[in-house]
Design an enzyme around this catalytic site. Sequence first.
Site, PDB file in Angstrom:
ATOM      1  N   PHE A 155       0.823  -1.232   0.000  1.00  0.00           N
ATOM      2  CA  PHE A 155       0.000   0.000   0.000  1.00  0.00           C
ATOM      3  C   PHE A 155       0.850   1.273   0.000  1.00  0.00           C
ATOM      4  O   PHE A 155       0.533   2.229   0.730  1.00  0.00           O
ATOM      5  CB  PHE A 155      -0.908   0.063   1.242  1.00  0.00           C
ATOM      6  CG  PHE A 155      -2.018  -0.956   1.302  1.00  0.00           C
ATOM      7  CD1 PHE A 155      -2.517  -1.555   0.161  1.00  0.00           C
ATOM      8  CD2 PHE A 155      -2.587  -1.305   2.525  1.00  0.00           C
ATOM      9  CE1 PHE A 155      -3.549  -2.474   0.223  1.00  0.00           C
ATOM     10  CE2 PHE A 155      -3.621  -2.223   2.609  1.00  0.00           C
ATOM     11  CZ  PHE A 155      -4.101  -2.811   1.443  1.00  0.00           C
ATOM     12  N   GLN A 337     -26.659  12.813  -2.352  1.00  0.00           N
ATOM     13  CA  GLN A 337     -28.099  12.859  -2.056  1.00  0.00           C
ATOM     14  C   GLN A 337     -28.755  14.088  -2.693  1.00  0.00           C
ATOM     15  O   GLN A 337     -29.847  14.015  -3.252  1.00  0.00           O
ATOM     16  CB  GLN A 337     -28.292  12.881  -0.525  1.00  0.00           C
ATOM     17  CG  GLN A 337     -29.692  12.530  -0.085  1.00  0.00           C
ATOM     18  CD  GLN A 337     -30.034  11.068  -0.363  1.00  0.00           C
ATOM     19  OE1 GLN A 337     -29.147  10.235  -0.493  1.00  0.00           O
ATOM     20  NE2 GLN A 337     -31.311  10.770  -0.499  1.00  0.00           N
ATOM     21  N   GLU A 364      -2.790   6.783   6.856  1.00  0.00           N
ATOM     22  CA  GLU A 364      -2.048   7.506   7.910  1.00  0.00           C
ATOM     23  C   GLU A 364      -2.697   7.297   9.283  1.00  0.00           C
ATOM     24  O   GLU A 364      -2.759   8.203  10.108  1.00  0.00           O
ATOM     25  CB  GLU A 364      -1.907   8.979   7.561  1.00  0.00           C
ATOM     26  CG  GLU A 364      -1.236   9.103   6.216  1.00  0.00           C
ATOM     27  CD  GLU A 364      -0.296  10.255   6.083  1.00  0.00           C
ATOM     28  OE1 GLU A 364       0.037  10.891   7.080  1.00  0.00           O
ATOM     29  OE2 GLU A 364       0.120  10.496   4.948  1.00  0.00           O
TER      30      GLU A 364
HETATM   31  C1  LIG Z   1      -4.784   3.785  -0.936  1.00  0.00           C
HETATM   32  C2  LIG Z   1      -3.865   3.589   0.231  1.00  0.00           C
HETATM   33  C3  LIG Z   1      -2.672   4.321   0.288  1.00  0.00           C
HETATM   34  C4  LIG Z   1      -1.782   4.120   1.343  1.00  0.00           C
HETATM   35  N1  LIG Z   1      -0.573   4.776   1.356  1.00  0.00           N
HETATM   36  C5  LIG Z   1       0.374   4.427   2.271  1.00  0.00           C
HETATM   37  C6  LIG Z   1       1.712   4.945   2.192  1.00  0.00           C
HETATM   38  O1  LIG Z   1       2.033   5.759   1.318  1.00  0.00           O
HETATM   39  N2  LIG Z   1       2.631   4.509   3.090  1.00  0.00           N
HETATM   40  C7  LIG Z   1       2.339   3.613   4.069  1.00  0.00           C
HETATM   41  O2  LIG Z   1       3.224   3.249   4.850  1.00  0.00           O
HETATM   42  N3  LIG Z   1       1.062   3.111   4.192  1.00  0.00           N
HETATM   43  C8  LIG Z   1       0.091   3.491   3.317  1.00  0.00           C
HETATM   44  N4  LIG Z   1      -1.193   2.969   3.401  1.00  0.00           N
HETATM   45  C9  LIG Z   1      -1.512   2.041   4.486  1.00  0.00           C
HETATM   46  C10 LIG Z   1      -2.511   2.583   5.499  1.00  0.00           C
HETATM   47  O3  LIG Z   1      -1.901   3.558   6.303  1.00  0.00           O
HETATM   48  C11 LIG Z   1      -3.054   1.378   6.273  1.00  0.00           C
HETATM   49  O4  LIG Z   1      -3.893   0.669   5.402  1.00  0.00           O
HETATM   50  C12 LIG Z   1      -3.795   1.794   7.528  1.00  0.00           C
HETATM   51  O5  LIG Z   1      -2.898   2.318   8.473  1.00  0.00           O
HETATM   52  C13 LIG Z   1      -4.569   0.648   8.161  1.00  0.00           C
HETATM   53  O6  LIG Z   1      -3.822  -0.529   8.222  1.00  0.00           O
HETATM   54  P1  LIG Z   1      -4.475  -1.905   7.686  1.00  0.00           P
HETATM   55  O7  LIG Z   1      -5.026  -1.618   6.343  1.00  0.00           O
HETATM   56  O8  LIG Z   1      -3.476  -2.986   7.819  1.00  0.00           O
HETATM   57  O9  LIG Z   1      -5.703  -2.157   8.649  1.00  0.00           O
HETATM   58  P2  LIG Z   1      -5.682  -2.925  10.073  1.00  0.00           P
HETATM   59  O10 LIG Z   1      -4.620  -2.355  10.946  1.00  0.00           O
HETATM   60  O11 LIG Z   1      -5.670  -4.393   9.836  1.00  0.00           O
HETATM   61  O12 LIG Z   1      -7.081  -2.509  10.655  1.00  0.00           O
HETATM   62  C14 LIG Z   1      -8.305  -3.177  10.333  1.00  0.00           C
HETATM   63  C15 LIG Z   1      -9.419  -2.592  11.196  1.00  0.00           C
HETATM   64  O13 LIG Z   1      -9.123  -2.793  12.595  1.00  0.00           O
HETATM   65  C16 LIG Z   1      -9.121  -1.545  13.271  1.00  0.00           C
HETATM   66  N5  LIG Z   1      -8.091  -1.564  14.328  1.00  0.00           N
HETATM   67  C17 LIG Z   1      -6.800  -1.969  14.218  1.00  0.00           C
HETATM   68  N6  LIG Z   1      -6.168  -1.807  15.382  1.00  0.00           N
HETATM   69  C18 LIG Z   1      -7.058  -1.262  16.252  1.00  0.00           C
HETATM   70  C19 LIG Z   1      -7.010  -0.851  17.612  1.00  0.00           C
HETATM   71  N7  LIG Z   1      -5.901  -0.978  18.341  1.00  0.00           N
HETATM   72  N8  LIG Z   1      -8.152  -0.371  18.166  1.00  0.00           N
HETATM   73  C20 LIG Z   1      -9.289  -0.244  17.440  1.00  0.00           C
HETATM   74  N9  LIG Z   1      -9.403  -0.610  16.146  1.00  0.00           N
HETATM   75  C21 LIG Z   1      -8.312  -1.106  15.558  1.00  0.00           C
HETATM   76  C22 LIG Z   1      -8.808  -0.517  12.205  1.00  0.00           C
HETATM   77  O14 LIG Z   1      -9.236   0.782  12.573  1.00  0.00           O
HETATM   78  C23 LIG Z   1      -9.569  -1.077  11.016  1.00  0.00           C
HETATM   79  O15 LIG Z   1     -10.923  -0.696  11.109  1.00  0.00           O
HETATM   80  C24 LIG Z   1      -2.117   3.195   2.371  1.00  0.00           C
HETATM   81  C25 LIG Z   1      -3.324   2.492   2.317  1.00  0.00           C
HETATM   82  C26 LIG Z   1      -4.183   2.674   1.261  1.00  0.00           C
HETATM   83  C27 LIG Z   1      -5.459   1.865   1.211  1.00  0.00           C
END
Ligand SMILES: Cc1cc2nc3c(=O)[nH]c(=O)nc-3n(C[C@H](O)[C@H](O)[C@H](O)COP(=O)(O)OP(=O)(O)OC[C@H]3O[C@@H](n4cnc5c(N)ncnc54)[C@H](O)[C@@H]3O)c2cc1C
Length: 382
Positions: A155, A337, A364
Amino acid sequence: MTSRLTQEQLELREAVRELARERIAPRAAEIDQNAVFPRDVVELFARHDVFALIYPTEYGGLGGTLLTNCLMIEEVSQVCATSGLILAVQALGSLPLLLAGSEEQKQRWIPGLASGALLDAFALTEAGAGSDPAGIRTRAVREGDGWRIDGTKRFISQGSEADLIAVFAVTDPEAGRHRDLSCFYVERGMPGFSVARLEHKMGIRGSPTAELVFDGVRVPDANRVGEAGEGFRIAMRTLNRSRPAVAAQAVGIAQGATDAAVAYARQRVQFGKPIGELQMVQAMLADMATRTEAARQLLYEACERIEADAPDAARWAAMCKLFAGDTAMAVTTDAVQVLGGYGYISEYPVERMMRDAKITQLYEGTQQIQRLVIARALIAAQ
Ligand SMILES: Cc1cc2nc3c(=O)[nH]c(=O)nc-3n(C[C@H](O)[C@H](O)[C@H](O)COP(=O)(O)OP(=O)(O)OC[C@H]3O[C@@H](n4cnc5c(N)ncnc54)[C@H](O)[C@@H]3O)c2cc1C
């Protein structure tokens, strides 16, 4: 609304507004549809010194503040969230360098970043490490006078286009949480670095989101930013300054959607009068404008506090990102909407804006993580 902005900021905003409306707005639908990185927009920003704004003057920048950069991202995102993200990512990828880089590293890279000759990216996330960076598996091992990096990042915005990528890797697995990571700049073309794939996405479709593979990439020690073991701290300090940029993107999207809904409500006639004269439509427009302005003011306040190195900068960064992201999602949903069935088709921009808004609640740090940051800061302060 403008009382806290300097004359210079107002003029810069006006110039970028004109650029965005004349040169980027006509491209926005096509960028979304084709999902191709808009190199022409990069060249436009470079030609008009927009990239230079955030960098210190001694390295070829224009010495702008965090607020100045957020104003530019907000303006561009009003018409095209993908293009606004180009500015946000350039700042994000540069922040480790600006915050922890040596004089030699700054001299080496900032002039190219400020001119737009170099693009950068920020690679923290991995398949098993999203919200929790403790899950990072990418390893950097000492080898001769440099480091050998192995691992995969997921990502990474602009990762396939960047010349310079800030990569966070485990250097001391025994050091424990928060002390095991270091930050390195990997340069495009270094042997062992490759782009494995690009994601197919809901929104910000012109911004390539890449999976990056580091297969024995040899990086000189001169590309390590900060001390070994300082990576987590650098990443968190970076997020304190980059979350406002996501908030700025969100405010821009919300403003763009509000403007589109107002314009439509003035001209769409049903029951013999413009729908803007119907009270239920008016209520939606009023809420959209109010929420957007509240998010904007919180963002500007956060920028000023973070710039002043407030001890609770992390909380302000999280609060503005949380509120602006939720605002963008709510406002764009209402904009669809207001347009009725026309809001749901690509002839009008609000369906794109609604898809683009969603990412501001995710990257982020998700909105749940922002709430954790805010609540922990509140409890710790008691
Ligand atoms: C289009 C896009 C661009 C991106 N660009 C970058 C980039 O340039 N550089 C980079 O490093 N990353 C990037 N990311 C990554 C992005 O920051 C992560 O996807 C994000 O931080 C969430 O991590 P995850 O997707 O693994 O979700 P997860 O951490 O698996 O979370 C899944 C769900 O669980 C919840 N959750 C997790 N932990 C907790 C907690 N302790 N308490 C409550 N709820 C929780 C989350 O809120 C979410 O609803 C990008 C992502 C996307 C989709």
